[in-house]
Scaffold this active site. Structure first.
Site, PDB file in Angstrom:
ATOM      1  N   ASP A   1       0.882  -1.324   0.077  1.00  0.00           N
ATOM      2  CA  ASP A   1       0.039   0.081   0.083  1.00  0.00           C
ATOM      3  C   ASP A   1       0.915   1.416  -0.092  1.00  0.00           C
ATOM      4  O   ASP A   1       1.733   1.412   0.502  1.00  0.00           O
ATOM      5  CB  ASP A   1      -0.797  -0.039   1.289  1.00  0.00           C
ATOM      6  N   ILE A   2       0.505   2.384  -1.044  1.00  0.00           N
ATOM      7  CA  ILE A   2       1.317   3.671  -0.885  1.00  0.00           C
ATOM      8  C   ILE A   2       1.186   4.271   0.255  1.00  0.00           C
ATOM      9  O   ILE A   2       2.257   5.123   0.500  1.00  0.00           O
ATOM     10  CB  ILE A   2       0.737   4.118  -2.201  1.00  0.00           C
TER      11      ILE A   2
ATOM     12  N   ASN B   1     -13.019  -3.632   2.344  1.00  0.00           N
ATOM     13  CA  ASN B   1     -13.863  -2.332   2.554  1.00  0.00           C
ATOM     14  C   ASN B   1     -14.818  -2.226   1.228  1.00  0.00           C
ATOM     15  O   ASN B   1     -14.569  -2.516   0.200  1.00  0.00           O
ATOM     16  CB  ASN B   1     -13.275  -1.033   2.670  1.00  0.00           C
TER      17      ASN B   1
ATOM     18  N   GLY C   1     -15.567   3.102   3.913  1.00  0.00           N
ATOM     19  CA  GLY C   1     -14.562   3.793   3.497  1.00  0.00           C
ATOM     20  C   GLY C   1     -13.861   3.330   1.976  1.00  0.00           C
ATOM     21  O   GLY C   1     -12.589   3.411   1.975  1.00  0.00           O
ATOM     22  N   GLN C   2     -14.581   2.571   1.114  1.00  0.00           N
ATOM     23  CA  GLN C   2     -13.734   2.153   0.049  1.00  0.00           C
ATOM     24  C   GLN C   2     -13.656   3.248  -0.731  1.00  0.00           C
ATOM     25  O   GLN C   2     -14.613   4.296  -0.845  1.00  0.00           O
ATOM     26  CB  GLN C   2     -14.774   0.942  -0.463  1.00  0.00           C
TER      27      GLN C   2
ATOM     28  N   HIS D   1      -9.982  -5.203  -3.203  1.00  0.00           N
ATOM     29  CA  HIS D   1      -8.850  -5.445  -2.868  1.00  0.00           C
ATOM     30  C   HIS D   1      -8.882  -5.832  -1.258  1.00  0.00           C
ATOM     31  O   HIS D   1      -9.639  -5.435  -0.583  1.00  0.00           O
ATOM     32  CB  HIS D   1      -7.732  -4.047  -2.820  1.00  0.00           C
ATOM     33  N   LEU D   2      -8.110  -6.770  -0.952  1.00  0.00           N
ATOM     34  CA  LEU D   2      -8.024  -7.259   0.438  1.00  0.00           C
ATOM     35  C   LEU D   2      -6.636  -6.745   0.961  1.00  0.00           C
ATOM     36  O   LEU D   2      -5.649  -6.895   0.639  1.00  0.00           O
ATOM     37  CB  LEU D   2      -7.861  -8.845   0.269  1.00  0.00           C
ATOM     38  N   HIS D   3      -7.004  -5.781   2.077  1.00  0.00           N
ATOM     39  CA  HIS D   3      -5.889  -5.384   2.725  1.00  0.00           C
ATOM     40  C   HIS D   3      -5.368  -6.536   3.516  1.00  0.00           C
ATOM     41  O   HIS D   3      -5.945  -7.180   4.605  1.00  0.00           O
ATOM     42  CB  HIS D   3      -6.526  -4.222   3.766  1.00  0.00           C
TER      43      HIS D   3
HETATM   44  P1  AMP Z   1      -9.781   1.381   0.293  1.00  0.00           P
HETATM   45  O1  AMP Z   1     -10.005   2.643   1.287  1.00  0.00           O
HETATM   46  O2  AMP Z   1     -10.197   0.182   0.967  1.00  0.00           O
HETATM   47  O3  AMP Z   1     -10.418   1.693  -1.053  1.00  0.00           O
HETATM   48  O4  AMP Z   1      -8.175   1.191   0.150  1.00  0.00           O
HETATM   49  C1  AMP Z   1      -7.599   1.757  -1.231  1.00  0.00           C
HETATM   50  C2  AMP Z   1      -6.040   1.549  -0.636  1.00  0.00           C
HETATM   51  O5  AMP Z   1      -5.374   1.824  -1.961  1.00  0.00           O
HETATM   52  C3  AMP Z   1      -5.579   2.793   0.383  1.00  0.00           C
HETATM   53  O6  AMP Z   1      -5.127   2.031   1.447  1.00  0.00           O
HETATM   54  C4  AMP Z   1      -4.721   3.573  -0.417  1.00  0.00           C
HETATM   55  O7  AMP Z   1      -3.583   3.670   0.561  1.00  0.00           O
HETATM   56  C5  AMP Z   1      -4.059   2.538  -1.546  1.00  0.00           C
HETATM   57  N1  AMP Z   1      -3.657   2.845  -2.708  1.00  0.00           N
HETATM   58  C6  AMP Z   1      -4.149   4.139  -3.302  1.00  0.00           C
HETATM   59  N2  AMP Z   1      -3.163   4.448  -4.417  1.00  0.00           N
HETATM   60  C7  AMP Z   1      -2.353   3.377  -4.563  1.00  0.00           C
HETATM   61  C8  AMP Z   1      -1.309   3.167  -5.332  1.00  0.00           C
HETATM   62  N3  AMP Z   1      -0.850   3.665  -6.341  1.00  0.00           N
HETATM   63  N4  AMP Z   1      -0.210   1.999  -5.113  1.00  0.00           N
HETATM   64  C9  AMP Z   1      -0.556   1.567  -3.834  1.00  0.00           C
HETATM   65  N5  AMP Z   1      -1.766   1.726  -2.867  1.00  0.00           N
HETATM   66  C10 AMP Z   1      -2.588   2.683  -3.288  1.00  0.00           C
END
Ligand code: AMP
Ligand code: ZN
Length: 114
Positions: free
Chosen positions: A30-31, A87, A93-94, A100-102
């Site tokens: 994750d960034i 999410n 909070g999506q 995506h699975l965190h």
């Molecule tokens: P969500 O809030 O569950 O939709 O999670 C989206 C996730 O994507 C967040 O944790 C962001 O930090 C992550 N994210 C957004 N842009 C990037 C990227 N370019 N590379 C890696 N992770 C990202």
């Protein structure tokens, strides 16, 4: 899907810090990590939310979950503990509409989540 951030990472149009790739899934850091280890595991097929899952997606979702478990072991957090989160939609909070699975670990988590 052309305007999807995660599809662009899959297609290597934008860089991702990739930690695992198979025919059907991709995992990358994750960034904006929310824990010492924070990996996102995604299907290569564009699926916007969990609400859009089809019966035929069961295998790929299983591979995503199994990969989270495998990566947790590789990261050394399997025994101490880790959290996996999907999410779905606004109240959860999506922010990226490609499922995506965190995988989060490396610190004490609290419950309930915020
Ligand atoms: P969500 O809030 O569950 O939709 O999670 C989206 C996730 O994507 C967040 O944790 C962001 O930090 C992550 N994210 C957004 N842009 C990037 C990227 N370019 N590379 C890696 N992770 C990202
Ligand atoms: Zn996508």
């Amino acid at each position: 899907m052309s305007d999807c951030l995660f599809c662009k990472i899959i297609d290597k149009e934008i860089p991702g810090d990739i930690v695992f790739e198979s025919d059907d899934i991709l995992a990358f850091n994750d960034i904006t990590p929310q824990a010492p280890h924070h990996v996102l595991i995604i299907p290569k097929k564009h699926i916007a939310t969990l609400n859009d899952l089809k019966n035929e997606d069961r295998l790929v979702v299983g591979e995503m979950v199994k990969t989270a478990s495998t990566l947790a072991a590789e990261l050394g957090i399997a025994e101490t503990g880790y959290r996996t989160v999907f999410n779905c939609n606004a109240e959860a909070g999506q922010t990226v509409f490609h499922i995506h699975l965190h995988l989060l670990g490396g610190r004490q988590m609290s419950w309930p989540p915020g």
